[in-house]
Design a protein around this motif. Structure first.
Motif, PDB file in Angstrom:
ATOM      1  N   LEU A   6      89.277 -50.029  39.020  1.00 16.84           N
ATOM      2  CA  LEU A   6      90.362 -49.123  39.396  1.00 16.84           C
ATOM      3  C   LEU A   6      90.040 -48.389  40.697  1.00 16.84           C
ATOM      4  O   LEU A   6      90.931 -48.185  41.540  1.00 16.84           O
ATOM      5  CB  LEU A   6      90.622 -48.110  38.277  1.00 16.84           C
ATOM      6  CG  LEU A   6      91.192 -48.672  36.971  1.00 16.84           C
ATOM      7  CD1 LEU A   6      91.244 -47.577  35.908  1.00 16.84           C
ATOM      8  CD2 LEU A   6      92.586 -49.267  37.189  1.00 16.84           C
ATOM      9  N   ALA A   7      88.787 -48.025  40.880  1.00 17.92           N
ATOM     10  CA  ALA A   7      88.395 -47.333  42.108  1.00 17.92           C
ATOM     11  C   ALA A   7      88.604 -48.226  43.320  1.00 17.92           C
ATOM     12  O   ALA A   7      89.048 -47.765  44.384  1.00 17.92           O
ATOM     13  CB  ALA A   7      86.936 -46.886  42.015  1.00 17.92           C
ATOM     14  N   ARG A   8      88.290 -49.495  43.175  1.00 20.44           N
ATOM     15  CA  ARG A   8      88.496 -50.413  44.301  1.00 20.44           C
ATOM     16  C   ARG A   8      89.974 -50.657  44.555  1.00 20.44           C
ATOM     17  O   ARG A   8      90.415 -50.722  45.706  1.00 20.44           O
ATOM     18  CB  ARG A   8      87.728 -51.718  44.048  1.00 20.44           C
ATOM     19  CG  ARG A   8      86.233 -51.555  44.334  1.00 20.44           C
ATOM     20  CD  ARG A   8      85.368 -52.566  43.622  1.00 20.44           C
ATOM     21  NE  ARG A   8      83.950 -52.371  43.969  1.00 20.44           N
ATOM     22  CZ  ARG A   8      83.175 -51.423  43.450  1.00 20.44           C
ATOM     23  NH1 ARG A   8      83.686 -50.562  42.557  1.00 20.44           N
ATOM     24  NH2 ARG A   8      81.905 -51.322  43.814  1.00 20.44           N
ATOM     25  N   LEU A   9      90.744 -50.775  43.495  1.00 20.64           N
ATOM     26  CA  LEU A   9      92.182 -50.957  43.670  1.00 20.64           C
ATOM     27  C   LEU A   9      92.816 -49.757  44.368  1.00 20.64           C
ATOM     28  O   LEU A   9      93.809 -49.910  45.094  1.00 20.64           O
ATOM     29  CB  LEU A   9      92.856 -51.183  42.317  1.00 20.64           C
ATOM     30  CG  LEU A   9      92.661 -52.550  41.677  1.00 20.64           C
ATOM     31  CD1 LEU A   9      93.214 -52.561  40.264  1.00 20.64           C
ATOM     32  CD2 LEU A   9      93.330 -53.650  42.507  1.00 20.64           C
ATOM     33  N   SER A  10      92.248 -48.583  44.177  1.00 19.78           N
ATOM     34  CA  SER A  10      92.819 -47.373  44.791  1.00 19.78           C
ATOM     35  C   SER A  10      92.689 -47.377  46.308  1.00 19.78           C
ATOM     36  O   SER A  10      93.329 -46.566  46.984  1.00 19.78           O
ATOM     37  CB  SER A  10      92.146 -46.122  44.217  1.00 19.78           C
ATOM     38  OG  SER A  10      90.803 -46.022  44.655  1.00 19.78           O
ATOM     39  N   THR A  11      91.885 -48.294  46.852  1.00 21.65           N
ATOM     40  CA  THR A  11      91.690 -48.336  48.304  1.00 21.65           C
ATOM     41  C   THR A  11      92.715 -49.229  49.003  1.00 21.65           C
ATOM     42  O   THR A  11      92.733 -49.293  50.233  1.00 21.65           O
ATOM     43  CB  THR A  11      90.275 -48.851  48.652  1.00 21.65           C
ATOM     44  OG1 THR A  11      90.152 -50.227  48.232  1.00 21.65           O
ATOM     45  CG2 THR A  11      89.210 -48.008  47.968  1.00 21.65           C
ATOM     46  N   VAL A  12      93.563 -49.924  48.242  1.00 26.64           N
ATOM     47  CA  VAL A  12      94.600 -50.753  48.862  1.00 26.64           C
ATOM     48  C   VAL A  12      95.956 -50.100  48.615  1.00 26.64           C
ATOM     49  O   VAL A  12      96.109 -49.270  47.714  1.00 26.64           O
ATOM     50  CB  VAL A  12      94.573 -52.198  48.301  1.00 26.64           C
ATOM     51  CG1 VAL A  12      93.235 -52.854  48.589  1.00 26.64           C
ATOM     52  CG2 VAL A  12      94.874 -52.229  46.808  1.00 26.64           C
ATOM     53  N   PRO A  13      96.974 -50.439  49.409  1.00 27.41           N
ATOM     54  CA  PRO A  13      98.294 -49.817  49.233  1.00 27.41           C
ATOM     55  C   PRO A  13      98.846 -50.053  47.834  1.00 27.41           C
ATOM     56  O   PRO A  13      98.528 -51.061  47.192  1.00 27.41           O
ATOM     57  CB  PRO A  13      99.150 -50.526  50.293  1.00 27.41           C
ATOM     58  CG  PRO A  13      98.180 -50.996  51.323  1.00 27.41           C
ATOM     59  CD  PRO A  13      96.938 -51.350  50.569  1.00 27.41           C
ATOM     60  N   PRO A  14      99.686 -49.155  47.330  1.00 30.58           N
ATOM     61  CA  PRO A  14     100.221 -49.282  45.970  1.00 30.58           C
ATOM     62  C   PRO A  14     100.874 -50.632  45.693  1.00 30.58           C
ATOM     63  O   PRO A  14     100.726 -51.172  44.587  1.00 30.58           O
ATOM     64  CB  PRO A  14     101.249 -48.145  45.898  1.00 30.58           C
ATOM     65  CG  PRO A  14     100.699 -47.100  46.822  1.00 30.58           C
ATOM     66  CD  PRO A  14     100.074 -47.864  47.949  1.00 30.58           C
ATOM     67  N   ALA A  15     101.567 -51.204  46.661  1.00 28.97           N
ATOM     68  CA  ALA A  15     102.223 -52.497  46.451  1.00 28.97           C
ATOM     69  C   ALA A  15     101.222 -53.620  46.230  1.00 28.97           C
ATOM     70  O   ALA A  15     101.585 -54.686  45.723  1.00 28.97           O
ATOM     71  CB  ALA A  15     103.119 -52.825  47.631  1.00 28.97           C
ATOM     72  N   LYS A  16      99.964 -53.377  46.599  1.00 30.45           N
ATOM     73  CA  LYS A  16      98.930 -54.403  46.474  1.00 30.45           C
ATOM     74  C   LYS A  16      98.052 -54.200  45.240  1.00 30.45           C
ATOM     75  O   LYS A  16      97.061 -54.896  45.058  1.00 30.45           O
ATOM     76  CB  LYS A  16      98.047 -54.402  47.728  1.00 30.45           C
ATOM     77  CG  LYS A  16      98.813 -54.619  49.022  1.00 30.45           C
ATOM     78  CD  LYS A  16      99.445 -55.996  49.070  1.00 30.45           C
ATOM     79  CE  LYS A  16     100.080 -56.283  50.420  1.00 30.45           C
ATOM     80  NZ  LYS A  16     100.634 -57.656  50.477  1.00 30.45           N
ATOM     81  N   GLN A  17      98.403 -53.251  44.386  1.00 31.20           N
ATOM     82  CA  GLN A  17      97.586 -52.922  43.216  1.00 31.20           C
ATOM     83  C   GLN A  17      98.067 -53.601  41.942  1.00 31.20           C
ATOM     84  O   GLN A  17      97.425 -53.491  40.905  1.00 31.20           O
ATOM     85  CB  GLN A  17      97.592 -51.403  43.007  1.00 31.20           C
ATOM     86  CG  GLN A  17      96.994 -50.617  44.160  1.00 31.20           C
ATOM     87  CD  GLN A  17      97.291 -49.123  44.064  1.00 31.20           C
ATOM     88  OE1 GLN A  17      98.070 -48.676  43.201  1.00 31.20           O
ATOM     89  NE2 GLN A  17      96.700 -48.331  44.954  1.00 31.20           N
ATOM     90  N   GLN A  18      99.169 -54.308  41.997  1.00 25.42           N
ATOM     91  CA  GLN A  18      99.824 -54.811  40.791  1.00 25.42           C
ATOM     92  C   GLN A  18      99.016 -55.905  40.090  1.00 25.42           C
ATOM     93  O   GLN A  18      98.312 -56.689  40.746  1.00 25.42           O
ATOM     94  CB  GLN A  18     101.219 -55.316  41.123  1.00 25.42           C
ATOM     95  CG  GLN A  18     101.230 -56.380  42.209  1.00 25.42           C
ATOM     96  CD  GLN A  18     102.614 -56.890  42.476  1.00 25.42           C
ATOM     97  OE1 GLN A  18     103.194 -57.545  41.615  1.00 25.42           O
ATOM     98  NE2 GLN A  18     103.133 -56.633  43.656  1.00 25.42           N
ATOM     99  N   PRO A  19      99.123 -55.990  38.777  1.00 32.64           N
ATOM    100  CA  PRO A  19      98.341 -56.961  38.001  1.00 32.64           C
ATOM    101  C   PRO A  19      98.547 -58.409  38.426  1.00 32.64           C
ATOM    102  O   PRO A  19      97.574 -59.149  38.597  1.00 32.64           O
ATOM    103  CB  PRO A  19      98.814 -56.724  36.562  1.00 32.64           C
ATOM    104  CG  PRO A  19      99.248 -55.287  36.550  1.00 32.64           C
ATOM    105  CD  PRO A  19      99.847 -55.052  37.895  1.00 32.64           C
ATOM    106  N   ASN A  20      99.799 -58.837  38.554  1.00 30.61           N
ATOM    107  CA  ASN A  20     100.040 -60.243  38.902  1.00 30.61           C
ATOM    108  C   ASN A  20      99.362 -60.632  40.202  1.00 30.61           C
ATOM    109  O   ASN A  20      98.860 -61.755  40.343  1.00 30.61           O
ATOM    110  CB  ASN A  20     101.544 -60.517  39.015  1.00 30.61           C
ATOM    111  CG  ASN A  20     102.178 -60.841  37.673  1.00 30.61           C
ATOM    112  OD1 ASN A  20     101.537 -61.417  36.809  1.00 30.61           O
ATOM    113  ND2 ASN A  20     103.431 -60.473  37.513  1.00 30.61           N
ATOM    114  N   LEU A  21      99.347 -59.721  41.163  1.00 33.41           N
ATOM    115  CA  LEU A  21      98.744 -60.029  42.455  1.00 33.41           C
ATOM    116  C   LEU A  21      97.224 -60.113  42.332  1.00 33.41           C
ATOM    117  O   LEU A  21      96.596 -61.067  42.815  1.00 33.41           O
ATOM    118  CB  LEU A  21      99.138 -58.972  43.487  1.00 33.41           C
ATOM    119  CG  LEU A  21      98.627 -59.203  44.908  1.00 33.41           C
ATOM    120  CD1 LEU A  21      99.102 -60.534  45.456  1.00 33.41           C
ATOM    121  CD2 LEU A  21      99.073 -58.059  45.828  1.00 33.41           C
ATOM    122  N   LEU A  22      96.617 -59.125  41.674  1.00 29.05           N
ATOM    123  CA  LEU A  22      95.163 -59.136  41.501  1.00 29.05           C
ATOM    124  C   LEU A  22      94.713 -60.372  40.737  1.00 29.05           C
ATOM    125  O   LEU A  22      93.783 -61.076  41.150  1.00 29.05           O
ATOM    126  CB  LEU A  22      94.704 -57.876  40.768  1.00 29.05           C
ATOM    127  CG  LEU A  22      93.217 -57.835  40.397  1.00 29.05           C
ATOM    128  CD1 LEU A  22      92.329 -57.848  41.633  1.00 29.05           C
ATOM    129  CD2 LEU A  22      92.914 -56.599  39.533  1.00 29.05           C
TER     130      LEU A  22
END
Length: 311
Positions: free
Chosen positions: A36-52
């Motif tokens: 979650l900490a790493r995901l917080s460093t990318v824009p919100p649109a890039k944090q979504q489950p399907n993309l990750l």
């Protein structure tokens, strides 16, 4: 909504009963402070489950074991982050044509189809696919799109399409192995039927490629719509696209598309394209609203696997 809440919601409303692997993985990420900490460093649109999950699969990482997934993401964060920033979810699910078909078949024929957020354009071929709604069959050939349907008179035949075009910020080419690999990575792990469907639909598109234009859904839509042939009913449509569009641009798009000739079909989450007076959805699972010219008609599931008519 926090990133953790987004993943927990995805597990409960989208993956539950559809993909045990992604339900388990999303719940694990929701409680994984390091990821979650790493995901917080990318824009919100890039944090979504399907993309990750899609990026990790494209990189060859594991999604069936949450511990191995955690280790892979942390060990390969630079590549994962680069993938998140460079990619967007472009799930080009041909199965969505099954929920569009009842509306498309009822419009004045022939049709000129223009898809917004077209990805590789696989939803531009509703006239080429076969459909099965329970015991009701429409058309022949492959792929066969299966859809549970309730509350509506099912179409007797497929529409006549004389022009097909798509608009996308990053259109994909099904004849490009890298683009096809990304589309494959976006298919959920257990869904072997969707993987086979992708290959069959890609073969159809490769044999007769649609007109795919790189452009913005507001700035470039009028010019592309103007290319539709005279004598055909223009149908601008989109499925599961507007959640990636900032709210002000959504409003601008809706204002624009209402002014175009022809018709507008949308299948989107009511959270991003709201309507007044909607009935309760059939279940707690995530549903989209199918609408024609701004009038809601039915609840649909995101991969086109079900339609419940309420209009």
């Amino acid at each position: 909504m926090t990133i953790a809440e987004t993943y927990a919601r995805f597990a409960a409303r989208e993956a539950r009963g559809v993909s045990p692997t992604y339900e388990r993985l999303a719940l694990a990420v929701a409680g994984d402070d390091a990821v979650l900490a790493r995901l917080s460093t990318v824009p919100p649109a890039k944090q979504q489950p399907n993309l990750l999950f899609g990026v990790v699969r494209l990189l060859g990482g594991p999604v069936d074991d949450p511990v191995a997934f955690h280790d892979f993401v942390l060990a390969n964060w630079p590549a994962t982050e680069a993938g998140l920033r460079a990619r967007a979810t472009q799930t080009n699910e041909a199965g969505r044509c099954a929920v569009l078909l009842p509306v498309l078949a009822a419009l004045p024929q022939p049709l000129a189809l223009l898809e917004v957020g077209a990805s590789a354009g696989l939803c531009l071929y509703p006239d080429r696919y076969a459909y099965r709604y329970g015991d009701h069959r429409v058309g022949t050939g492959e792929p066969v799109l299966e859809c549970a349907a309730g509350g509506l008179a099912l179409p007797a035949g497929r529409p006549e399409v004389v022009w097909r075009a798509g608009l996308d910020l990053n259109p994909l080419d099904v004849t490009d192995p890298a683009d096809l690999a990304w589309l494959d990575a976006l298919i959920w792990p257990e869904h072997t039927h969707r993987r086979a469907r992708l290959r069959a639909a890609a073969s159809i598109a490769a044999a007769e490629p649609p007109l795919l234009v790189r452009g913005d859904l507001v700035d470039d839509l009028p010019a592309l719509a103007a290319e539709a042939p005279a004598g055909a009913t223009l149908v601008v449509f989109h499925t599961s696209v507007l959640y990636q569009v900032p709210a002000p641009r959504r409003v601008a798009f809706v204002d624009l598309v209402r002014e175009l000739p022809g018709h507008w079909i949308a299948s989107e989450s009511p959270e991003v394209l709201p309507y007044e007076g909607l009935p309760e959805p059939p279940s707690d699972a995530a549903h989209h609203v199918l609408a024609l010219d701004g009038t809601p008609l039915a609840w649909t599931r995101g991969h086109g696997q079900a339609i419940d008519w309420f209009a």
